[in-house]
Design a protein around this motif. Sequence first.
Motif, mmCIF file in Angstrom:
data_model
loop_
_atom_site.group_PDB
_atom_site.id
_atom_site.type_symbol
_atom_site.label_atom_id
_atom_site.label_comp_id
_atom_site.label_asym_id
_atom_site.label_seq_id
_atom_site.Cartn_x
_atom_site.Cartn_y
_atom_site.Cartn_z
ATOM 1 N N CYS A 1 37.192 11.045 62.256
ATOM 2 C CA CYS A 1 37.977 12.042 61.637
ATOM 3 C C CYS A 1 37.766 13.383 62.235
ATOM 4 O O CYS A 1 38.305 14.478 62.330
ATOM 5 N N ARG A 2 36.811 13.312 63.329
ATOM 6 C CA ARG A 2 36.424 14.603 64.137
ATOM 7 C C ARG A 2 37.506 14.531 65.462
ATOM 8 O O ARG A 2 37.569 15.745 65.961
ATOM 9 N N ASP A 3 38.362 13.603 65.484
ATOM 10 C CA ASP A 3 39.397 13.604 66.608
ATOM 11 C C ASP A 3 40.566 14.290 65.985
ATOM 12 O O ASP A 3 41.099 14.034 64.990
ATOM 13 N N HIS A 4 41.351 15.205 66.875
ATOM 14 C CA HIS A 4 42.357 15.949 66.501
ATOM 15 C C HIS A 4 43.570 14.875 65.986
ATOM 16 O O HIS A 4 44.394 15.425 65.391
ATOM 17 N N ASP A 5 43.694 13.921 66.729
ATOM 18 C CA ASP A 5 44.710 12.819 66.490
ATOM 19 C C ASP A 5 44.638 11.918 65.215
ATOM 20 O O ASP A 5 45.442 11.034 65.286
ATOM 21 N N ASN A 6 43.401 11.777 64.645
ATOM 22 C CA ASN A 6 42.996 10.894 63.795
ATOM 23 C C ASN A 6 43.343 11.337 62.108
ATOM 24 O O ASN A 6 42.471 11.066 61.316
ATOM 25 N N GLY A 7 44.480 12.061 61.887
ATOM 26 C CA GLY A 7 44.767 12.279 60.632
ATOM 27 C C GLY A 7 45.197 11.252 59.818
ATOM 28 O O GLY A 7 44.690 11.101 58.629
ATOM 29 N N HIS A 8 45.604 10.131 60.331
ATOM 30 C CA HIS A 8 45.861 8.986 59.599
ATOM 31 C C HIS A 8 44.754 8.328 58.927
ATOM 32 O O HIS A 8 44.514 7.664 58.117
ATOM 33 N N VAL A 9 43.243 8.533 59.663
ATOM 34 C CA VAL A 9 42.158 8.072 59.196
ATOM 35 C C VAL A 9 41.664 8.807 58.042
ATOM 36 O O VAL A 9 41.177 8.341 57.194
ATOM 37 N N VAL A 10 41.738 10.271 58.022
ATOM 38 C CA VAL A 10 41.523 11.033 56.943
ATOM 39 C C VAL A 10 42.172 10.365 55.648
ATOM 40 O O VAL A 10 41.740 10.145 54.555
ATOM 41 N N HIS A 11 43.719 10.436 55.784
ATOM 42 C CA HIS A 11 44.415 9.951 54.706
ATOM 43 C C HIS A 11 44.011 8.381 54.181
ATOM 44 O O HIS A 11 43.754 8.449 53.303
ATOM 45 N N TRP A 12 43.720 7.486 55.151
ATOM 46 C CA TRP A 12 43.256 6.119 55.002
ATOM 47 C C TRP A 12 42.070 6.280 54.121
ATOM 48 O O TRP A 12 41.956 5.513 53.175
#
Length: 209
Positions: free
Chosen positions: A21-32
């Motif tokens: 989640c620290r990656d700027h491109d990993n919003g999908h992981v936050v949602h998941w």
Amino acid sequence: MGLLARQGRIDEAVETGLPACRDHDNGHVVHWILELLVTDGRPGRALEVLDNLTGGWVDGHPEDVQHLRLWLLGQAGRHQEGIALATALPRDEPGLWDSILADLLEADGRAEEAIAVLCSSPHRNAAESLAGILVRTGRPAEAVAVIPSTAEQRAAYERAERQWKEADPWGVAAALARTEQDEKQPEGQGQQRAAPDAVMTIRARTARR
């Protein structure tokens, strides 16, 4: 993460995914992660996770984070808290929070207030949200009537596109103008030319819009 979740090891799956989640491109992981906890019946824990996230995608997408927070408050049954938050949030875009506010009002048993919010909302998604509430409250004919026609939807989309281009938030128009001017100049004159890759990126973004 998915393997752990399928085995019912939800907390381990969450802990495994959090560093991404620290990656700027990993919003999908936050949602998941949040959806995984909600599905597991723990929206309160999902709120804790969201509130403790820093950096990366969270810092770069404040409006998305607020939408997630409001959704989680609704999932946790904290409707009045969510309503108060949605009402107090700044509205940089007209009607930005209206749909989620209406969802919270409906969940709090205040469907007519939710309908009133959406009827007066200028937001592009308001009609769709309004139709959903009308269907759920047993008023399907009214729901059909509020859905814009294809022509109306196309006109609204084109209007939004024009407004976005006029606002030019990324300075794309100015960058393209400079690039085109430089390309007309003899080599060595005018401003320094933009790198070819940068020019192609700007043009690709413009074409996609």
